[in-house]
Design a protein around this motif. Structure first.
Motif, PDB file in Angstrom:
ATOM      1  N   ALA A  52      -5.415  -5.210  -7.035  1.00 41.39           N
ATOM      2  CA  ALA A  52      -5.559  -6.629  -7.331  1.00 41.39           C
ATOM      3  C   ALA A  52      -4.618  -7.335  -6.222  1.00 41.39           C
ATOM      4  N   PRO A  53      -5.775  -7.919  -5.193  1.00 48.59           N
ATOM      5  CA  PRO A  53      -4.960  -8.626  -4.053  1.00 48.59           C
ATOM      6  C   PRO A  53      -4.143  -9.938  -4.567  1.00 48.59           C
ATOM      7  N   ILE A  54      -2.781 -10.178  -3.932  1.00 48.88           N
ATOM      8  CA  ILE A  54      -2.159 -11.401  -4.400  1.00 48.88           C
ATOM      9  C   ILE A  54      -2.167 -12.164  -3.334  1.00 48.88           C
ATOM     10  N   ASN A  55      -2.017 -12.014  -2.274  1.00 53.14           N
ATOM     11  CA  ASN A  55      -2.287 -12.918  -1.182  1.00 53.14           C
ATOM     12  C   ASN A  55      -2.307 -12.084   0.191  1.00 53.14           C
ATOM     13  N   ALA A  56      -2.694 -12.631   1.158  1.00 47.17           N
ATOM     14  CA  ALA A  56      -2.985 -12.256   2.581  1.00 47.17           C
ATOM     15  C   ALA A  56      -2.814 -13.209   3.766  1.00 47.17           C
ATOM     16  N   THR A  57      -2.267 -13.003   4.793  1.00 44.42           N
ATOM     17  CA  THR A  57      -2.253 -13.964   5.791  1.00 44.42           C
ATOM     18  C   THR A  57      -3.073 -13.102   7.185  1.00 44.42           C
ATOM     19  N   ILE A  58      -3.864 -13.809   7.895  1.00 46.42           N
ATOM     20  CA  ILE A  58      -4.322 -13.285   9.001  1.00 46.42           C
ATOM     21  C   ILE A  58      -3.413 -13.399  10.204  1.00 46.42           C
ATOM     22  N   THR A  59      -3.347 -12.463  10.852  1.00 44.46           N
ATOM     23  CA  THR A  59      -2.280 -12.536  12.104  1.00 44.46           C
ATOM     24  C   THR A  59      -3.332 -12.261  13.408  1.00 44.46           C
ATOM     25  N   PRO A  60      -2.590 -12.556  14.503  1.00 45.31           N
ATOM     26  CA  PRO A  60      -3.372 -11.983  15.647  1.00 45.31           C
ATOM     27  C   PRO A  60      -3.479 -10.450  15.778  1.00 45.31           C
ATOM     28  N   THR A  61      -2.796  -9.891  15.083  1.00 44.73           N
ATOM     29  CA  THR A  61      -2.696  -8.100  15.301  1.00 44.73           C
ATOM     30  C   THR A  61      -3.501  -7.386  13.854  1.00 44.73           C
ATOM     31  N   GLY A  62      -3.728  -8.447  12.934  1.00 46.16           N
ATOM     32  CA  GLY A  62      -4.363  -7.860  11.725  1.00 46.16           C
ATOM     33  C   GLY A  62      -4.004  -8.732  10.434  1.00 46.16           C
ATOM     34  N   TRP A  63      -3.702  -7.990   9.406  1.00 50.99           N
ATOM     35  CA  TRP A  63      -3.430  -9.050   8.104  1.00 50.99           C
ATOM     36  C   TRP A  63      -2.360  -8.399   7.459  1.00 50.99           C
ATOM     37  N   ARG A  64      -1.552  -9.481   7.339  1.00 52.61           N
ATOM     38  CA  ARG A  64      -0.202  -9.128   6.272  1.00 52.61           C
ATOM     39  C   ARG A  64      -0.513  -9.334   4.720  1.00 52.61           C
ATOM     40  N   ALA A  65      -0.523  -8.382   4.040  1.00 57.46           N
ATOM     41  CA  ALA A  65      -1.013  -8.524   2.633  1.00 57.46           C
ATOM     42  C   ALA A  65       0.117  -8.054   1.574  1.00 57.46           C
ATOM     43  N   ARG A  66      -0.211  -8.502   0.277  1.00 48.36           N
ATOM     44  CA  ARG A  66       0.641  -8.307  -0.966  1.00 48.36           C
ATOM     45  C   ARG A  66      -0.372  -7.887  -1.796  1.00 48.36           C
ATOM     46  N   ILE A  67      -0.371  -6.594  -2.371  1.00 50.60           N
ATOM     47  CA  ILE A  67      -1.240  -6.230  -3.162  1.00 50.60           C
ATOM     48  C   ILE A  67      -0.927  -5.467  -4.404  1.00 50.60           C
ATOM     49  N   ARG A  68      -1.376  -5.392  -5.605  1.00 46.70           N
ATOM     50  CA  ARG A  68      -1.074  -4.731  -6.629  1.00 46.70           C
ATOM     51  C   ARG A  68      -1.842  -3.439  -6.752  1.00 46.70           C
ATOM     52  N   PHE A  69      -1.072  -2.307  -6.734  1.00 50.09           N
ATOM     53  CA  PHE A  69      -1.706  -0.879  -6.864  1.00 50.09           C
ATOM     54  C   PHE A  69      -1.436  -0.244  -8.378  1.00 50.09           C
ATOM     55  N   SER A  70      -2.305   0.420  -8.682  1.00 52.27           N
ATOM     56  CA  SER A  70      -2.230   0.913  -9.996  1.00 52.27           C
ATOM     57  C   SER A  70      -1.290   1.996 -10.069  1.00 52.27           C
ATOM     58  N   SER A  71      -1.126   2.707  -8.979  1.00 51.62           N
ATOM     59  CA  SER A  71      -0.140   3.872  -9.101  1.00 51.62           C
ATOM     60  C   SER A  71       0.191   4.378  -7.504  1.00 51.62           C
ATOM     61  N   ARG A  72       1.235   5.120  -7.526  1.00 51.43           N
ATOM     62  CA  ARG A  72       1.527   5.663  -5.859  1.00 51.43           C
ATOM     63  C   ARG A  72       0.604   6.548  -5.578  1.00 51.43           C
ATOM     64  N   GLU A  73      -0.252   6.940  -6.376  1.00 53.52           N
ATOM     65  CA  GLU A  73      -1.327   8.136  -5.907  1.00 53.52           C
ATOM     66  C   GLU A  73      -2.443   7.053  -5.463  1.00 53.52           C
ATOM     67  N   ALA A  74      -2.710   5.952  -5.929  1.00 51.98           N
ATOM     68  CA  ALA A  74      -3.655   5.077  -5.311  1.00 51.98           C
ATOM     69  C   ALA A  74      -3.078   4.553  -3.933  1.00 51.98           C
ATOM     70  N   LEU A  75      -1.839   4.221  -3.666  1.00 47.81           N
ATOM     71  CA  LEU A  75      -1.390   3.962  -2.762  1.00 47.81           C
ATOM     72  C   LEU A  75      -1.701   4.856  -1.442  1.00 47.81           C
ATOM     73  N   ALA A  76      -1.278   5.994  -1.861  1.00 49.43           N
ATOM     74  CA  ALA A  76      -1.344   7.245  -1.117  1.00 49.43           C
ATOM     75  C   ALA A  76      -2.815   7.408  -0.336  1.00 49.43           C
ATOM     76  N   GLU A  77      -3.749   7.276  -1.341  1.00 51.82           N
ATOM     77  CA  GLU A  77      -5.265   7.415  -1.081  1.00 51.82           C
ATOM     78  C   GLU A  77      -5.494   6.450  -0.056  1.00 51.82           C
ATOM     79  N   PHE A  78      -4.969   5.038  -0.438  1.00 51.27           N
ATOM     80  CA  PHE A  78      -5.323   3.806   0.631  1.00 51.27           C
ATOM     81  C   PHE A  78      -4.841   4.004   1.952  1.00 51.27           C
TER      82      PHE A  78
END
Length: 216
Positions: free
Chosen positions: A100-126
């Motif tokens: 569940a994306p909360i917010n994101a900022t576009i930068t010259p090198t990529g994206w800075r993001a703030r995201i909700r993940f359901s678990s640490r396993e999901a974060l590891a998969e990402f």
């Protein structure tokens, strides 16, 4: 209990990084990600700064299919940009992992993001997917969202309710037209309790919005 994760995705392949680099004096905050009738990705973002000419020149010169201005304030302009190419496959991972994306900022090198993940396993998969697609993920902060927190600003239901009641009562208006006692009577709590909830709610709002933006 879900995780709220703040991170940088570093890759020049991510959409509009070139545009952000051409207008370094502006902050580009993603408002929405859509799909056009032609099945092309569409980004809606706010540009914040003093002037927008450099940004619009960059949009004209990049591989953007079309763009339009949806709204303008004194120092912000809302853009709708339809991309001519599909974004990196990493985007599909957000959907597959039910984030569940909360917010994101576009930068010259990529994206800075703030995201909700359901678990640490999901974060590891990402994280594994980012490595697969050649995108560097730099973690900044991870914290667990408590069960009572149900919105992107970190507010509890009671804080949300109290802020809304104070707003509707005119407590934040100039001149003020509502009192702590009146708000407390509506909510069934004491005036000191209302005051405490409002202070805590405002502190959370600042930490989850203004303070976070300053770090960007």
């Amino acid at each position: 209990m879900t995780l709220v994760v703040e991170f940088d995705l570093i890759s020049e392949k991510l959409p509009l990084t070139e545009v952000a680099g051409a207008a370094p004096d502006l902050i580009l905050r993603v408002d929405d990600i859509l799909t056009s009738e032609r099945s092309r990705p569409v980004l809606v973002f706010w540009a914040e700064g003093e002037t927008f000419e450099t940004l619009e020149t960059a949009l004209d010169e990049t591989a953007v299919a079309t763009y339009s201005v949806l709204g303008t304030t004194q120092n912000r302009r809302l853009y709708r940009v339809e991309l001519s190419e599909q974004p990196p496959a990493i985007y599909t991972e957000f959907v597959r992992l039910d984030t569940a994306p909360i917010n994101a900022t576009i930068t010259p090198t990529g994206w800075r993001a703030r995201i909700r993940f359901s678990s640490r396993e999901a974060l590891a998969e990402f994280n594994d997917s980012c490595e697969t697609y050649g995108i560097t993920l730099q973690l900044d902060q991870i914290f667990e969202a408590p069960p009572e927190t149900d919105d992107e600003y970190g507010l509890t239901p009671k804080q949300h309710e109290t802020l809304l009641a104070a707003h509707e009562a005119g407590y934040f208006s100039i001149p003020r037209t509502g009192s702590l006692e009146e708000i407390g009577a509506e909510l069934g709590v004491s005036a000191p309790s209302v005051s405490e909830r409002l202070r805590r709610a405002q502190d959370r709002l600042i930490r989850h919005t203004v303070a976070l933006d300053e770090r960007g």
